[in-house]
Design an enzyme around this catalytic site. Structure first.
Site, PDB file in Angstrom:
ATOM      1  CD  GLU A 175      -3.013  -1.153   2.219  1.00 55.02           C
ATOM      2  OE1 GLU A 175      -2.788  -0.535   3.267  1.00 55.02           O
ATOM      3  OE2 GLU A 175      -4.074  -1.765   2.002  1.00 55.02           O
ATOM      4  CD  GLU A 368      -3.743  -6.289   2.517  1.00 53.96           C
ATOM      5  OE1 GLU A 368      -4.616  -5.701   3.183  1.00 53.96           O
ATOM      6  OE2 GLU A 368      -2.525  -6.062   2.631  1.00 53.96           O
TER       7      GLU A 368
HETATM    8  C1  BG6 Z   1      -4.532  -3.250   4.842  1.00 52.64           C
HETATM    9  C2  BG6 Z   1      -3.183  -3.650   5.366  1.00 52.64           C
HETATM   10  O1  BG6 Z   1      -4.618  -1.868   4.804  1.00 52.64           O
HETATM   11  O2  BG6 Z   1      -5.664  -3.623   5.578  1.00 52.64           O
HETATM   12  C3  BG6 Z   1      -3.181  -4.844   6.310  1.00 52.64           C
HETATM   13  O3  BG6 Z   1      -2.286  -3.893   4.314  1.00 52.64           O
HETATM   14  C4  BG6 Z   1      -4.382  -4.741   7.237  1.00 52.64           C
HETATM   15  O4  BG6 Z   1      -1.963  -4.897   6.986  1.00 52.64           O
HETATM   16  C5  BG6 Z   1      -5.647  -4.775   6.388  1.00 52.64           C
HETATM   17  O5  BG6 Z   1      -4.414  -5.708   8.237  1.00 52.64           O
HETATM   18  C6  BG6 Z   1      -6.929  -4.806   7.189  1.00 52.64           C
HETATM   19  O6  BG6 Z   1      -6.960  -3.730   8.074  1.00 52.64           O
HETATM   20  P1  BG6 Z   1      -7.187  -3.928   9.643  1.00 52.64           P
HETATM   21  O7  BG6 Z   1      -7.007  -2.575  10.223  1.00 52.64           O
HETATM   22  O8  BG6 Z   1      -8.581  -4.432   9.770  1.00 52.64           O
HETATM   23  O9  BG6 Z   1      -6.181  -4.899  10.091  1.00 52.64           O
END
Ligand code: BG6
Length: 478
Positions: A175, A368
């Site tokens: 990101e 993701e």
């Molecule tokens: C992304 C990141 O922004 O979102 C991850 O790359 C992160 O590291 C994921 O875990 C989900 O966000 P969160 O805050 O629910 O863990």
């Protein structure tokens, strides 16, 4: 068009949220070890490190470090074709500026990759996932200092050499665009602002150093193994105009500039007109060294990976605020939200994929996507997470439409947090994403026992049908 039989189905994690063992086998402290979100507070000064008497769930996390064999066997049982993970820089170079790498750290990832390859699971490896050795912050001021480029490239070369026959797919910075999206780029770049520092200039300078480091990493990687596929990784904060007012369209487009700023440099190899527009819009300045333009031109990526969780709206009218971990925008009245206030917008994923593919015409990879939720073990001893199955069904159907109807070239999909891990935004384990439940809570209780959730069986069936169980796509007929 059909989803290709080589499609890379899998799951994704990050070292600092999953491995635990935060000081084992020679690992140094990283920025992720000393600050998490939520109740673990906010670093305001450079000396504000690990807080006395506070329990940090991430220090042991869900202990992939000791459970990797069991977890990888479960990934294999689901039929994973790939597994996206990251290397903790501070396991390889505990201080970041060490002369020689830490052999125990290198050996750990050798073991993990061997285990994955034993099952035919392709590793997809991120070099920088929201962490760096803490020493680089203390001693050099983190990514605002150009010397970080040398340390990062040295780290990349060491791991490329070591794993050149085990890993083919690499991502440089997770990101990378979030450094300009977040007000406090601690996770992204180890930055704590000094007094009287111009925050925009610091961010642009740190971003430039990361972009040069990313390009040099690509260049060095190709020398070490020309068959490597090295990608960038963008957070895709899809933004809709809240009204049909023309001015809202302009604001909406401007909001996306922070993303295309990085996409353009990493994919087109230069700061394009929109990058300059953005720099001017924030009165930002940074220094480029002679030779940087050449490096950016030669270090463009092979593919684009992205994270997609939700969309947001933009307007010059007052909006109800939408929360997210990095991106924050306006709330869309047509969408539902998760317990953590994240909007659920599967069609937005199809829009995002089309936007990126139209703009860059390079293969895409969703690395993701997923749903953080509170999971409960029911009286029958099982976890019935039909909410997660529904979320995934809807998003993956939209993804399938993007491939099969719109012709987007998509390499794969890795669901975020395939085993429960620690949330980046809230620092908690109770925000669970996994197909695999881990018996561990935010106070340090639990046995680390792994359990298959209902979604585990659903994903297994999905992979074995290569997405066929998703049914036919939603054709747009007008
Ligand atoms: C992304 C990141 O922004 O979102 C991850 O790359 C992160 O590291 C994921 O875990 C989900 O966000 P969160 O805050 O629910 O863990």
């Amino acid at each position: 068009m059909k989803i290709s039989k080589d499609f890379l189905w899998g799951g994704a994690t990050a070292a600092n949220q999953y491995e635990g063992a935060y000081l084992e086998a020679g690992k140094g402290l990283s920025i992720a070890d000393v600050e998490r979100g939520g109740k673990h507070g906010t670093i305001r000064t450079i000396d504000d490190y690990v807080k006395e008497g506070v329990f940090y769930p991430s220090h042991e996390a869900t202990d992939f470090y000791h459970y990797y064999k069991e977890d990888i066997a479960l990934f294999a049982e689901m039929g994973f074709k790939c597994y996206r993970m990251s290397i903790a820089w501070s396991r390889i170079f505990p201080n970041g500026d060490d002369e020689v790498p830490n052999e125990e750290g290198l050996k750990f990832y050798d073991d993990v990759f061997d285990e994955l390859l034993k099952y035919g699971i392709e590793p997809v490896v991120t070099l920088h996932h929201y962490e760096m050795p803490l020493n680089l912050v203390k001693k050099y001021g983190a990514w605002r200092n150009r010397r970080l480029i040398d340390f990062a490239v040295k780290y990349a070369k060491v791991v490329f050499e070591r794993y050149k026959n085990k890993v083919k797919y690499w991502l440089t910075f997770n990101e990378i665009n979030s450094i300009l999206i977040t007000p406090r780029p601690w996770h992204q770049a180890g930055i704590i602002y000094g007094e009287n520092e111009n925050e925009n200039n610091v961010k642009l300078q740190a971003a430039h150093h990361q972009l040069v480091a990313s390009a040099l990493t690509v260049i060095e990687g190709r020398k070490i193994n020309p068959n490597f596929k090295i990608g960038c990784m963008l957070l895709y904060p899809l933004t809709y105009a809240y009204t049909c007012k023309p001015y809202d369209q302009v604001l909406t487009r401007n909001k996306m500039l922070k993303t295309y700023y990085f996409g353009d440099v990493q994919i087109r190899g230069k700061y394009t007109n929109i990058c300059k527009t953005f720099q001017e819009s924030i009165d930002g300045e940074f220094t480029m060294e002679p030779g940087d333009e050449e490096i950016l031109k030669n270090g463009t990526v092979d593919f684009i990976s992205l994270s997609y969780y939700f969309s947001q709206v933009e307007s010059d009218e007052p909006l109800m605020e939408l929360v997210g971990n990095v991106a924050k925008g306006g709330r869309n009245p047509y969408l539902n939200i998760t317990k953590w206030g994240w909007q659920i917008d599967p069609i937005g994923l199809r829009v995002a994929l089309n936007n990126l593919y139209d703009r860059y015409q390079l293969p895409l990879f969703i690395v993701e996507n997923g749903m953080g939720a509170i999971d409960k073990i029911e009286d029958d001893g099982k976890i019935h997470d039909e909410y997660r199955i529904n979320y995934l069904k809807e998003h993956l159907s939209a993804m399938k439409d993007a491939i099969e109807i719109d012709g987007v070239d998509l390499m794969g999909y890795t669901m975020w947090g395939c085993t429960d891990l620690v949330s980046a935004g809230s620092g908690e384990i109770k925000k669970r994403y996994g197909f695999i439940y881990v018996d561990r809570d935010d106070e340090g209780n639990g046995t680390f026992k792994r359990l298959r959730k209902d979604s585990f069986y659903w994903y297994t069936e999905l992979i074995s049908s290569n997405g066929e169980i998703l049914g036919s796509g939603a054709k747009i007929t007008r």
